[in-house]
Design a protein around this motif. Structure first.
Motif, PDB file in Angstrom:
ATOM      1  N   ARG A  59      97.537 101.471  -3.664  1.00 22.62           N
ATOM      2  CA  ARG A  59      96.647 103.681  -4.606  1.00 22.62           C
ATOM      3  C   ARG A  59      95.824 102.935  -5.190  1.00 22.62           C
ATOM      4  O   ARG A  59      96.082 102.085  -6.408  1.00 22.62           O
ATOM      5  N   ARG A  61      92.113 103.982  -8.234  1.00 18.15           N
ATOM      6  CA  ARG A  61      90.204 104.066  -8.237  1.00 18.15           C
ATOM      7  C   ARG A  61      89.687 103.579  -8.688  1.00 18.15           C
ATOM      8  O   ARG A  61      89.822 102.272  -8.820  1.00 18.15           O
ATOM      9  N   HIS A  63      87.193 101.585 -11.196  1.00 16.41           N
ATOM     10  CA  HIS A  63      86.855 101.535 -12.557  1.00 16.41           C
ATOM     11  C   HIS A  63      85.211 101.339 -12.129  1.00 16.41           C
ATOM     12  O   HIS A  63      84.628 102.080 -13.326  1.00 16.41           O
ATOM     13  N   ILE A  85      89.706  97.844  -9.364  1.00 10.29           N
ATOM     14  CA  ILE A  85      89.692  98.972  -8.988  1.00 10.29           C
ATOM     15  C   ILE A  85      90.943  98.518  -9.938  1.00 10.29           C
ATOM     16  O   ILE A  85      91.286  97.810 -10.648  1.00 10.29           O
ATOM     17  N   GLU A  88      97.421 102.358  -9.559  1.00 15.23           N
ATOM     18  CA  GLU A  88      98.341 102.961  -9.902  1.00 15.23           C
ATOM     19  C   GLU A  88      99.183 101.926 -10.801  1.00 15.23           C
ATOM     20  O   GLU A  88      99.456 103.110 -11.890  1.00 15.23           O
ATOM     21  N   GLY A 106      84.803 106.325  -9.894  1.00 15.77           N
ATOM     22  CA  GLY A 106      86.395 107.260 -10.243  1.00 15.77           C
ATOM     23  C   GLY A 106      86.917 108.063  -8.986  1.00 15.77           C
ATOM     24  O   GLY A 106      87.410 108.077  -8.552  1.00 15.77           O
ATOM     25  N   ASN A 107      86.098 107.410  -7.016  1.00 17.01           N
ATOM     26  CA  ASN A 107      86.456 107.720  -6.219  1.00 17.01           C
ATOM     27  C   ASN A 107      87.805 107.496  -6.431  1.00 17.01           C
ATOM     28  O   ASN A 107      88.560 105.712  -6.435  1.00 17.01           O
ATOM     29  N   THR A 108      89.261 107.570  -5.441  1.00 19.36           N
ATOM     30  CA  THR A 108      90.576 107.719  -4.992  1.00 19.36           C
ATOM     31  C   THR A 108      90.999 106.639  -4.161  1.00 19.36           C
ATOM     32  O   THR A 108      89.422 106.916  -2.922  1.00 19.36           O
ATOM     33  N   VAL A 127      87.567 104.912   0.803  1.00 16.94           N
ATOM     34  CA  VAL A 127      88.168 106.092  -0.288  1.00 16.94           C
ATOM     35  C   VAL A 127      88.517 106.721   0.799  1.00 16.94           C
ATOM     36  O   VAL A 127      88.528 107.042   1.596  1.00 16.94           O
TER      37      VAL A 127
END
Length: 137
Positions: A59, A61, A63, A85, A88, A106-108, A127
């Motif tokens: 996982r 986000r 960047h 990316i 985490e 900013g999308n997870t 996403v």
């Protein structure tokens, strides 16, 4: 992916072996606990070479990203993206994120695996929506 591809070498063998099993593996410094990008030979924070291989969550986000509208890769049909990316665990890696029409910084995202006969397993990201599920395209 095989060794003749030119991407794989002995310094990041655990990363590529993980990809072959549809898993994401990273290196972690035993001295300061920093998680490192694939291919690291020593810790970029404390310079220790005492590293352990850990399984990553997959996982992160988005960047940054760019969308290509020309075919620069025979593996992707335009339009496609190349995204940085932020995982985490800390390091950043470059990958494709499925659904580039809705991609935003900013999308997870979460790791997904695709496979082709010529290439074998490949790491991609999808996403994740607000409920924690991958968005359907």
């Amino acid at each position: 992916m095989n060794k003749e591809d030119g991407f794989r070498d002995d310094k990041d063998i655990s990363f590529w072996d993980g990809i072959a099993r549809s898993e994401l593996w990273l290196k972690k410094c035993n001295a300061c606990d920093v998680v490192l990008s694939p291919g690291a030979l020593f810790c970029s924070e404390c310079w220790s070479n005492a590293l352990t291989v850990i399984k990553a969550s997959g996982r992160g986000r988005v960047h940054s990203f760019v969308v290509y509208h020309r075919a620069f890769s025979e593996n992707e049909a335009p339009p496609y993206n190349a995204a940085i990316i932020a995982l985490e665990e800390g390091p950043r890696i470059v990958s494709v994120v499925d659904g580039s029409d809705r991609l935003k910084v900013g999308n997870t995202v979460e790791a997904v695996w695709s496979s082709t006969p010529a290439q074998g397993p490949a790491l991609r990201f999808a996403v994740v929506n607000d409920t924690g599920r991958k968005r359907e395209d």
